[in-house]
Design a protein around this motif. Structure first.
Motif, PDB file in Angstrom:
ATOM      1  N   ALA A 120      10.176   0.963  15.723  1.00 37.53           N
ATOM      2  CA  ALA A 120       9.604   1.837  16.757  1.00 37.53           C
ATOM      3  C   ALA A 120       8.321   1.233  17.327  1.00 37.53           C
ATOM      4  O   ALA A 120       8.096   1.259  18.545  1.00 37.53           O
ATOM      5  N   TYR A 121       7.473   0.661  16.445  1.00 36.50           N
ATOM      6  CA  TYR A 121       6.266  -0.018  16.922  1.00 36.50           C
ATOM      7  C   TYR A 121       6.647  -1.212  17.805  1.00 36.50           C
ATOM      8  O   TYR A 121       6.028  -1.467  18.843  1.00 36.50           O
ATOM      9  N   GLY A 122       7.664  -1.950  17.382  1.00 36.29           N
ATOM     10  CA  GLY A 122       8.104  -3.122  18.126  1.00 36.29           C
ATOM     11  C   GLY A 122       8.570  -2.762  19.525  1.00 36.29           C
ATOM     12  O   GLY A 122       8.201  -3.412  20.505  1.00 36.29           O
ATOM     13  N   LYS A 123       9.376  -1.698  19.628  1.00 36.30           N
ATOM     14  CA  LYS A 123       9.896  -1.293  20.940  1.00 36.30           C
ATOM     15  C   LYS A 123       8.772  -0.876  21.868  1.00 36.30           C
ATOM     16  O   LYS A 123       8.785  -1.165  23.067  1.00 36.30           O
ATOM     17  N   SER A 124       7.773  -0.196  21.305  1.00 37.74           N
ATOM     18  CA  SER A 124       6.622   0.240  22.095  1.00 37.74           C
ATOM     19  C   SER A 124       5.850  -0.973  22.630  1.00 37.74           C
ATOM     20  O   SER A 124       5.466  -1.022  23.808  1.00 37.74           O
ATOM     21  N   MET A 125       5.631  -1.977  21.773  1.00 38.81           N
ATOM     22  CA  MET A 125       4.905  -3.183  22.191  1.00 38.81           C
ATOM     23  C   MET A 125       5.722  -3.989  23.209  1.00 38.81           C
ATOM     24  O   MET A 125       5.167  -4.625  24.099  1.00 38.81           O
ATOM     25  N   ARG A 137       1.295   8.047  22.594  1.00 37.64           N
ATOM     26  CA  ARG A 137       2.645   8.383  22.109  1.00 37.64           C
ATOM     27  C   ARG A 137       2.785   7.959  20.646  1.00 37.64           C
ATOM     28  O   ARG A 137       3.303   8.705  19.817  1.00 37.64           O
ATOM     29  N   ILE A 138       2.288   6.758  20.314  1.00 34.93           N
ATOM     30  CA  ILE A 138       2.342   6.271  18.930  1.00 34.93           C
ATOM     31  C   ILE A 138       1.454   7.136  18.030  1.00 34.93           C
ATOM     32  O   ILE A 138       1.848   7.524  16.929  1.00 34.93           O
ATOM     33  N   ALA A 139       0.246   7.459  18.503  1.00 32.66           N
ATOM     34  CA  ALA A 139      -0.720   8.220  17.686  1.00 32.66           C
ATOM     35  C   ALA A 139      -0.167   9.585  17.286  1.00 32.66           C
ATOM     36  O   ALA A 139      -0.353  10.031  16.146  1.00 32.66           O
ATOM     37  N   VAL A 140       0.526  10.247  18.205  1.00 31.71           N
ATOM     38  CA  VAL A 140       1.089  11.570  17.892  1.00 31.71           C
ATOM     39  C   VAL A 140       2.102  11.433  16.752  1.00 31.71           C
ATOM     40  O   VAL A 140       2.115  12.244  15.808  1.00 31.71           O
ATOM     41  N   ALA A 141       2.930  10.389  16.796  1.00 26.19           N
ATOM     42  CA  ALA A 141       3.910  10.151  15.721  1.00 26.19           C
ATOM     43  C   ALA A 141       3.190   9.827  14.415  1.00 26.19           C
ATOM     44  O   ALA A 141       3.628  10.228  13.334  1.00 26.19           O
ATOM     45  N   GLU A 142       2.065   9.092  14.504  1.00 23.23           N
ATOM     46  CA  GLU A 142       1.324   8.708  13.302  1.00 23.23           C
ATOM     47  C   GLU A 142       0.649   9.917  12.650  1.00 23.23           C
ATOM     48  O   GLU A 142       0.656  10.062  11.433  1.00 23.23           O
ATOM     49  N   ALA A 188       0.830  -1.203   0.000  1.00 20.98           N
ATOM     50  CA  ALA A 188       0.000   0.000   0.000  1.00 20.98           C
ATOM     51  C   ALA A 188       0.870   1.262   0.000  1.00 20.98           C
ATOM     52  O   ALA A 188       0.340   2.373   0.003  1.00 20.98           O
ATOM     53  N   HIS A 189       2.187   1.092  -0.001  1.00 26.22           N
ATOM     54  CA  HIS A 189       3.121   2.226   0.043  1.00 26.22           C
ATOM     55  C   HIS A 189       2.797   3.165   1.209  1.00 26.22           C
ATOM     56  O   HIS A 189       2.806   4.385   1.058  1.00 26.22           O
ATOM     57  N   LEU A 190       2.484   2.565   2.360  1.00 29.98           N
ATOM     58  CA  LEU A 190       2.129   3.358   3.536  1.00 29.98           C
ATOM     59  C   LEU A 190       3.397   3.928   4.173  1.00 29.98           C
ATOM     60  O   LEU A 190       4.372   3.217   4.379  1.00 29.98           O
ATOM     61  N   LYS A 191       3.341   5.230   4.499  1.00 31.49           N
ATOM     62  CA  LYS A 191       4.486   5.886   5.136  1.00 31.49           C
ATOM     63  C   LYS A 191       4.441   5.588   6.641  1.00 31.49           C
ATOM     64  O   LYS A 191       3.449   5.864   7.301  1.00 31.49           O
ATOM     65  N   LEU A 192       5.494   5.000   7.177  1.00 32.06           N
ATOM     66  CA  LEU A 192       5.513   4.659   8.605  1.00 32.06           C
ATOM     67  C   LEU A 192       6.016   5.819   9.453  1.00 32.06           C
ATOM     68  O   LEU A 192       6.552   6.799   8.941  1.00 32.06           O
ATOM     69  N   ILE A 193       5.837   5.705  10.765  1.00 31.41           N
ATOM     70  CA  ILE A 193       6.344   6.720  11.702  1.00 31.41           C
ATOM     71  C   ILE A 193       7.866   6.675  11.727  1.00 31.41           C
ATOM     72  O   ILE A 193       8.478   5.739  11.237  1.00 31.41           O
ATOM     73  N   LYS A 194       8.459   7.717  12.317  1.00 29.24           N
ATOM     74  CA  LYS A 194       9.916   7.782  12.467  1.00 29.24           C
ATOM     75  C   LYS A 194      10.377   6.531  13.230  1.00 29.24           C
ATOM     76  O   LYS A 194       9.808   6.183  14.245  1.00 29.24           O
ATOM     77  N   GLY A 195      11.407   5.866  12.716  1.00 29.81           N
ATOM     78  CA  GLY A 195      11.868   4.636  13.365  1.00 29.81           C
ATOM     79  C   GLY A 195      11.201   3.401  12.766  1.00 29.81           C
ATOM     80  O   GLY A 195      11.632   2.289  13.029  1.00 29.81           O
ATOM     81  N   GLY A 196      10.119   3.604  11.970  1.00 33.83           N
ATOM     82  CA  GLY A 196       9.464   2.510  11.260  1.00 33.83           C
ATOM     83  C   GLY A 196       8.910   1.420  12.151  1.00 33.83           C
ATOM     84  O   GLY A 196       8.518   1.666  13.296  1.00 33.83           O
ATOM     85  N   ALA A 197       8.894   0.186  11.615  1.00 31.98           N
ATOM     86  CA  ALA A 197       8.310  -0.949  12.335  1.00 31.98           C
ATOM     87  C   ALA A 197       9.074  -1.234  13.629  1.00 31.98           C
ATOM     88  O   ALA A 197       8.501  -1.735  14.596  1.00 31.98           O
TER      89      ALA A 197
END
Lengths: 203, 203
Positions: free
Chosen positions: A145-150, B152-157, A134-143
Motif C-alpha cells: 500500500a505504501y509502494g502504490k502511494s509512492m 491518506r496514508i496518515a489516516v490509515a496509520e 520491531a514487530h510494527l503493525k503496518l497499515i491495511k495492504g502493508g508495504a
C-alpha cells in the motif's frame, strides 16, 4: 560582484564560501587581482543550491560533490541521469545478500522494474528488516500500500522532467529526488498530527 | 541469560551492549555476582529496538533516549503521546518567525489542525524555502497534492494505533512515525526508477 557582495546577497558567511571554493563545490571566480576575484549570478544560484542540499536535503559534502558533478555533466539518457542521481545520494550496501529477499519479493509484487544493485533496494531491505524486528503493525495492504502511494506520486514527478533539455532534466531529477524528501516527511508528520486530532481530539 | 548470550542472540557486540548500558538506553540486568548480571527477553527486545532506531531510523543517541522515555512512561492521552513522539524526533526551530508564513498558508489550504509550535511545522517551512530557492518545478497540484497523499496514508496509520492500551499505543505511534520514514523514502526512489523506466526506457 566581489566575495563580500556574494556573501551579503546569499546570506552565507565569507569564510563558508571560501570553504566551498576549497572543497570544489563552488567554481572559482574570475581573478581580477592577486587577492581578488569576481563572482556572478551563476555563483549565487550554485551557492543557494549547495545550501538547500546541505540543509533540508541533509546531504554530506561528498554527496553534494557527486550530485553537482551530475548537474554539471549530465548523461544523455534521462534514464541514466535518474540512476546517477539516485546512486549519488544512496546509502551503503550491506554485506549479506540474503537480506535482500523480502525487498525483492515486495518489488515483484508491485511489478516494478528497477536496477538489481540499486542503493535504494538495500535501503528498502534495511527498512523492512527494522519494521519486522520491531514487530510494527503496518497499515491495511502493508508495504504494498505504501509502494502504490509512492508510485502515484513518482509518475506525476517524472512527468515534470523535460525530455528535450538534458541539463534542465538532470537538475529537475536530482533536486526533485532530494528536496522533495524533507517536504514529504514533514507533511507526513503534520498529517499524522491532524489525523490523530480528528480521531482522539475533542473537536 | 548472560551478556555474552545476549550479544550472540542479538548480533550486537558485547562492547556495544555495555555502551548502551552506560548511556542508560538499556536497563541494567539483575546482578548475580560482582562482575556478572542476568538479562532476559525484554533486554533482547529493547536491544533490537535501539538498533532499529539507530540504523534505518537514523536517530541520535540523545533522540533515542527521548523516544525510549516516551515508550517507558507513556502519557495517558493518545493525542499527547503522538505529539511527544513527534517532538522527540523533530528538528530545530529557526530563528526567524517570518519564514513560517508559506508553511502556515499551506496548512490552511489543507485545512489541517496541528500544533502551532510543532517542530514538523519548522521542518516544512525549511523544505518549502529550499524548493523555492532551487526553483524546483512541483507536480500538478503542488505541495497541496503531496499533502493530500500523505494525509491518506496518515489516516490509515492512525487507525492502527490502539485506543485502549497506552503502552502499545505509544510504541505503535513512535515506531510508526520513525520506522516508516525510511520505508517511504526508499520506496519513492525505487518508484521513481520504475516510472522513469516506463517513460524513457526501451520497453
Amino acid at each position: 560582484m566581489r566575495i563580500s557582495e556574494l556573501s551579503r546577497r546569499s546570506g552565507v558567511p565569507t569564510a563558508t564560501i571560501k570553504y566551498y571554493l576549497r572543497e570544489g563545490l563552488l567554481p572559482t571566480g574570475e581573478r581580477t587581482a592577486a587577492t581578488q576575484a569576481q563572482y556572478d549570478d551563476d555563483h549565487l544560484a550554485r551557492l543557494r543550491l549547495i545550501r538547500a542540499l546541505l540543509g533540508p536535503g541533509r546531504l554530506s559534502i561528498a554527496e553534494i560533490r557527486d550530485v553537482l558533478a551530475a548537474v554539471d555533466d549530465p548523461p544523455e539518457s534521462p534514464l541514466d541521469l535518474l540512476g546517477q542521481a539516485s546512486e549519488a545520494i544512496g546509502g551503503e550496501r550491506p554485506a549479506d545478500e540474503a537480506d535482500l529477499e523480502p525487498a525483492r519479493d515486495l518489488l515483484a509484487e508491485l511489478q516494478w522494474s528497477v536496477a538489481d544493485d540499486s542503493a535504494a533496494l538495500h535501503d528498502l531491505a534495511r527498512a523492512l528488516a527494522a519494521i519486522n524486528q520491531a514487530h510494527l503493525k503496518l497499515i491495511k495492504g502493508g508495504a504494498v500500500a505504501y509502494g502504490k502511494s509512492m508510485h502515484r506520486i513518482a509518475v506525476a514527478e517524472i512527468a515534470t522532467v523535460p525530455t528535450d533539455a538534458p541539463d534542465t532534466a538532470v537538475r529537475q531529477a536530482v533536486l526533485g529526488t532530494i528536496l522533495i524528501e524533507p517536504l514529504l516527511l514533514s507533511l507526513r508528520r503534520l498529517a499524522l498530527q491532524d489525523a490523530a486530532a480528528r480521531k482522539f481530539g475533542d473537536h
